[in-house]
Design an enzyme around this catalytic site. Structure first.
Site, PDB file in Angstrom:
ATOM      1  N   GLY A 165      43.484  48.110  39.420  1.00 28.33           N
ATOM      2  CA  GLY A 165      44.177  47.321  40.250  1.00 28.33           C
ATOM      3  C   GLY A 165      43.838  47.380  41.717  1.00 28.33           C
ATOM      4  O   GLY A 165      42.535  47.895  41.882  1.00 28.33           O
ATOM      5  N   GLU A 195      35.314  50.453  44.858  1.00 30.40           N
ATOM      6  CA  GLU A 195      34.892  48.777  44.736  1.00 30.40           C
ATOM      7  C   GLU A 195      35.706  48.348  46.117  1.00 30.40           C
ATOM      8  O   GLU A 195      34.825  47.700  46.810  1.00 30.40           O
ATOM      9  CB  GLU A 195      35.565  48.619  43.589  1.00 30.40           C
TER      10      GLU A 195
END
Ligand SMILES: [Zn+2]
Length: 326
Positions: A165, A195
């Protein structure tokens, strides 16, 4: 190795989201309207991870019943077989599918995915495991529900829990209780980190004891952190096309840096449809950006075998095939 040889190389994929990897044919037939890659994938102009995540709606809607989940897993295994993937780990969030689904519980979704895995292995010969994703925007109670499902099906088709998420919105450090509960219950877990968020996220994931890190690309240039990955032998799941699309990487792709540092890097698609890619595409582009030798390409696949949750016999079979390939 040219493209055809990369396609023929026995491969392992560790980071592939079910709801980002269904073929356009599968989605079209389940939604009753014609959709192609143009409708379902992002371009390189994609602004961020959040924009990327918006592309999943149609795929989630196509997984609204247990039969669809079972067939969806088989659809991904068919794609894998077409490019000689021997083993793959397919992940999804069971609560998301249940909420978008038609009278389907999270447990139903997991059971159906395992059915699809077994049927797909029989039909295509591709082995695999399911990873269940806890989500950053869920509260602890809901994520503990996902943890319970992993515990229930662990070793029966499910191999670990993941945390996925919006990383920049919900920092990894906020999930201490969830991973403490996972350790208490002896449930292995991996974490998307590095990320959309940076060093602090990766450090939190390491401190929680993650078995593998999804992406990890934002440790680029941080030697001390890279050394910690080497010392602890923590593998990373790199996904080049997705990493450029979500702007996790905007300059030089860090694969060469990570290989030279001695990090156990693996190459993956992340989302075959949303990123409009295959594992062959990813390895071919990785070869270009990192100037990989044939031996290094084979090493990346050996890393994926060793970093996987496959049983020892499966690992040995694929390693032997890789030894014989060069
Ligand atoms: Zn992912």
């Amino acid at each position: 190795m040219d493209r055809e040889q990369i396609k023929a190389l026995p491969k392992v994929e560790l980071h592939c989201h079910l709801d980002g990897s269904l073929s356009p044919e599968f989605i079209s037939s389940h939604l009753g309207r014609s959709l192609d890659f143009k409708d379902l994938s992002v371009s390189i102009e994609c602004a961020s991870l959040n924009e990327y995540l918006e592309k999943f709606d149609a795929e989630i809607k196509a997984l609204s019943t247990p039969d669809a989940v079972r067939d969806g897993v088989m659809d991904v295994l068919a794609q894998a077989d077409a490019e000689n993937v021997r083993y793959m780990e397919i992940r999804f969030d069971p609560f998301c599918l249940a909420e978008a689904g038609n009278a389907m519980t999270p447990d139903d979704a997991v059971a159906a995915s395992i059915e699809g895995l077994r049927a797909g292995t029989l039909k295509y010969g591709v082995k695999g495991n399911i990873i269940l994703c806890a989500m950053r925007h869920f509260d602890l109670e809901k994520n503990l529900g996902t943890l319970s499902l992993v515990e229930k099906y662990l070793g029966k088709g499910v191999c670990c829990m993941d945390l996925a998420g919006a990383e920049a919105v919900y920092p990894t450090s906020g999930f201490k209780e969830l991973f403490k509960a996972a350790r208490t219950r002896n449930v292995p877990y991996i974490i998307h980190a590095g990320e959309a968020d940076g060093e602090s996220s990766i450090r939190a994931a390491l401190s929680f004891g993650a078995k593998r890190i999804g992406h990890g690309v934002r440790m680029q240039g941080i030697r001390e952190l890279e050394n910690e990955f080497v010392e602890k032998g923590i593998p990373i799941e790199m996904c080049p096309t997705s990493n450029f699309q979500t702007k996790a990487v905007t300059g030089i792709y860090p694969l060469r840096e990570f290989i030279d540092a001695g990090i156990m890097a693996t190459i993956n698609t992340d989302n075959r449809t949303v990123s409009n890619t295959t594992l062959t595409d990813e390895l071919e582009s990785a070869k270009g950006v990192a100037n990989l030798t044939d031996a290094e390409l084979v090493s990346l696949e050996k890393n994926a075998v060793n970093a996987s949750f496959a049983d020892e016999a499966t690992k040995n079979d694929i390693l032997k095939e890789l030894e014989a390939f060069l």
